[in-house]
Design a protein around this motif. Structure first.
Motif, mmCIF file in Angstrom:
data_model
loop_
_atom_site.group_PDB
_atom_site.id
_atom_site.type_symbol
_atom_site.label_atom_id
_atom_site.label_comp_id
_atom_site.label_asym_id
_atom_site.label_seq_id
_atom_site.Cartn_x
_atom_site.Cartn_y
_atom_site.Cartn_z
ATOM 1 N N GLU A 1 -0.620 -9.900 -2.997
ATOM 2 C CA GLU A 1 -0.323 -9.454 -1.638
ATOM 3 C C GLU A 1 -0.877 -10.400 -0.579
ATOM 4 O OE1 GLU A 1 -1.976 -5.561 -1.455
ATOM 5 O OE2 GLU A 1 -0.674 -4.772 -3.038
ATOM 6 N N ARG B 1 0.839 -1.193 0.000
ATOM 7 C CA ARG B 1 0.000 0.000 0.000
ATOM 8 C C ARG B 1 0.877 1.246 0.000
ATOM 9 N NH1 ARG B 1 -4.021 -1.258 4.950
ATOM 10 N NH2 ARG B 1 -4.616 -3.368 4.340
ATOM 11 N N THR C 1 2.637 -4.858 4.382
ATOM 12 C CA THR C 1 1.352 -4.169 4.493
ATOM 13 C C THR C 1 1.330 -3.368 5.788
ATOM 14 O OG1 THR C 1 0.270 -5.989 3.315
ATOM 15 C CG2 THR C 1 -1.144 -4.463 4.525
#
Length: 642
Positions: free
Chosen positions: A453, A334, A360
């Motif tokens: 992810e 992100r 993350t």
């Protein structure tokens, strides 16, 4: 009420953290103390002086084998064509491993190479060379040699070496005494009841554990209320009896943050505020010759600041280098936005997915202790940059072993208690593995899989046009890509309401009519989509619902909020309501399924998940939570073949 003599100090500095540490270390000039202890007590301690061997090891010529001791020169004629017969006591003596080899014997022949003839006679067919199979005096340790220098941390093997060298006492650096003073009117000691407005004082115990782990001797004082006179008394006492002092809370700029004023009154302050996020409101000063560090009250800020400022002092006192964490290059899952001019310390989870380490970010709130509990690493954003874009690479400091991170299962998507149980079963099957679960909602879970992810996503997306779960969304978002959907659970969704349902909530219209405080899930969550569908069916709009824009990221957090507010209501699963002891009004049965890439599903890790969720033990545990029915005999759905 605050003491009017101590005015609120609103301004905090933005001093660079490294500068603050350097100034702190310069100010810390402790009188290092030593103590003498036995090797058996020395594990983990730091040597204050070099340690020298008091005796050689071995301190005699010792046999390295079971066999016979001989005079080598008398065996030279031995040959397979000319066997040599030796007589006990005249030509040889029996020895076992470790026995002394006494003069005139100077070699040992292994018992396997000796033919015993009886009557104290043996036959050999090979000569011995001088000193074969004999450990000479000092082969391992020589008397008076240095075993370790000063500043050496004693390990288990070091204890063995000292005992073998007949070292009876060694000088070690005394552990520095660190007094920890928790402050705050709202604090209550662990074990006491925490009423509304009370907070359990746990930072002090965490501080003590860190101090002990780093080699210090922590002294945790009683909680000191926000009263300047009491804080002054506690600080003066601690300054006399400690090598340095840590005060927790009261370091910021609030009306009851007295630490900076008390320090200025009793001594000096040379830092109030560092350029970090979190952890900015740190105070560093001195009372007499004793360094005092004022820590923020928020746990994450406090723990990071303790490492930045208390650990270097302990290492300086002990005379050792400060430990450094292993680093790892990761790909950011992100975008990370930072503030120019301040170091940003961001907690991240890491998953090894499709050959990449994907980081993350976790919540950045300074009060969320679990963000550090769950974190795999710290991403330190330097003060001169504004952050990183999604997909960029950055370096992180590992908080957990790399092997543990590499073998983890990364679950994204919708929250469900069954994923925690799945993690427990996976841990039993392989103690080195774990499940890292990120509660982002069903839609975000699908996107996380698509971007590489996550390994799996929990989804429960109801299509309003077909009233079918998940498949319509997957067809739109993934098309014919190679994914597998595992039909997993049927679970009850319903209104989570306070005990007794005081607002008599039965429908979504009741929520609007009663002006209930609705506790919503985040955008993209399947529960949010279901709630929006219920609104549409009743011709209601989000503006008709009080609290619609308040977002929570799990069913448990929704239930916890409802438990604390008699006017609240939320939509969630029965198991969460049951866990929190609140009431539940059924609304719908839904499908909660697991989505993963086909390659992962067919791997050992994917098949391990399938075997667990089909096991009787797992099914019984999940269904015991209430409101669940686990799908038996799962038939995987291959999107590419639909």
């Amino acid at each position: 009420m605050s003491d009017k003599r101590y005015k609120r100090k609103v301004y905090l500095e933005d001093k660079p953290r490294k500068q603050a540490v350097e100034e702190l270390l310069q100010a810390f000039q402790p009188e290092r103390k030593y103590e003498w202890i036995s090797p058996q007590e020395a594990l983990g301690r730091i040597t204050a002086e070099p340690v020298f061997a008091k005796s050689s090891m071995p301190h005699y010529h010792a046999s390295a084998m079971d066999g016979i001791a001989v005079v080598a020169e008398k065996t030279y004629s031995a040959h397979e064509k000319n066997p040599l017969i030796l007589v006990e006591h005249d030509d040889f003596m029996y020895v076992d491993t470790g026995n002394p080899v006494i003069s005139p014997y100077n070699a040992v022949i292994m018992i396997e190479h000796v033919e015993e003839l009886g009557d104290g006679r043996v036959e050999i067919i090979e000569p011995a060379s001088p000193w074969q199979h004999i450990r000479p005096i000092g082969e391992d340790i020589v008397q008076e040699e240095m075993l370790f220098p000063q500043g050496h941390q004693v390990r288990p093997v070091d204890i063995g070496a000292m005992l073998a060298a007949q070292v009876r006492k060694i000088a070690v650096v005394k552990r520095p005494v660190v007094t920890i003073i928790p402050t705050g009117n709202e604090l209550v000691s662990p074990g006491n009841e925490a009423k509304q407005g009370n907070i359990i004082e746990f930072n002090g115990s965490v501080f003590s554990s860190f101090i002990k782990e780093w080699g210090g001797n922590p002294i945790l004082s009683e909680i000191v209320p926000d009263q300047p006179a009491l804080l002054k008394e506690a600080l003066l006492k601690a300054a006399v009896n400690s090598d340095f002092v840590v005060i927790n809370a009261g370091s910021s700029a609030g009306s009851k943050d007295y630490t900076v004023h008390i320090l200025q009154e009793l001594g000096q302050v040379f830092t109030h505020g560092v350029a970090t996020r979190p952890g900015k409101p740190v105070i560093i000063g001195k009372v007499g010759n004793t360094v005092v560090i004022g820590m923020p009250g928020y746990p994450v800020s406090a723990y990071l600041a303790l490492e930045w400022f208390a650990r270097p002092l302990i290492c300086k006192y002990l005379g050792i280098a400060e430990p450094k964490r292993e680093k790892l290059k990761v790909k950011l899952g992100r975008r990370v936005v930072s503030t120019m001019g301040a170091e940003d310390f961001i907690r991240v989870n890491i998953g090894y997915v499709d050959g990449n380490y994907i980081a993350t970010p976790l919540t950045r709130a300074a009060g969320v202790t679990m963000s550090l509990v769950r974190a795999d690493a710290l991403l330190v954003v330097p003060p001169e940059i504004l952050g990183y874009e999604q997909g960029e690479y950055a370096e992180v400091e590992l908080l957990k072993p790399l092997d543990e991170i590499t073998t983890s299962y990364i679950f994204n998507g919708s929250h469900d208690l069954s994923i925690d149980l799945l993690g427990s079963h996976l841990k039993r099957m392989d103690p080195q593995t774990k499940v890292v679960s990120t509660h982002t909602g069903s839609m975000a879970g699908i996107m996380a899989l698509k971007k590489g992810e996550a390994h799996a996503a929990g989804i429960h997306l109801l299509d309003p046009d077909t009233n079918e779960y998940n498949i319509p969304y997957l067809k739109k978002l993934l098309g014919k890509e190679d994914y597998v959907l595992l039909p997993f659970l049927k679970r009850q969704q319903g209104w989570i309401v306070p005990k007794g349902n005081p607002l008599c909530i039965q429908t979504v219209r009741d929520i609007a009519k009663q002006g209930a405080m609705y506790v919503n899930r985040q955008k993209g969550a399947g529960t949010r989509i279901l709630f929006d569908l219920l609104l549409k069916q009743e011709n209601l709009k989000p503006n008709d619902i009080q609290g619609y824009n308040r977002e929570y990221f799990s069913h448990l957090s929704v239930a916890a909020e409802v438990k604390g507010d008699p006017q609240a209501v939320g939509l969630g699963v029965y198991s969460a309501a049951k866990a929190m002891g609140v009431d539940f009004i059924p609304v719908a049965d839904e499908s909660y399924d697991l989505l993963m890439k086909r390659a992962f599903f067919e791997s050992n890790k994917g098949q391990r998940i399938l075997s667990i969720i089909q096991s009787q033990a797992f099914i019984q545990e999940v269904e015991a939570l209430g409101g669940y029915k686990v799908v038996r005999d799962i038939q995987p759905i291959y999107l590419k073949e639909m």
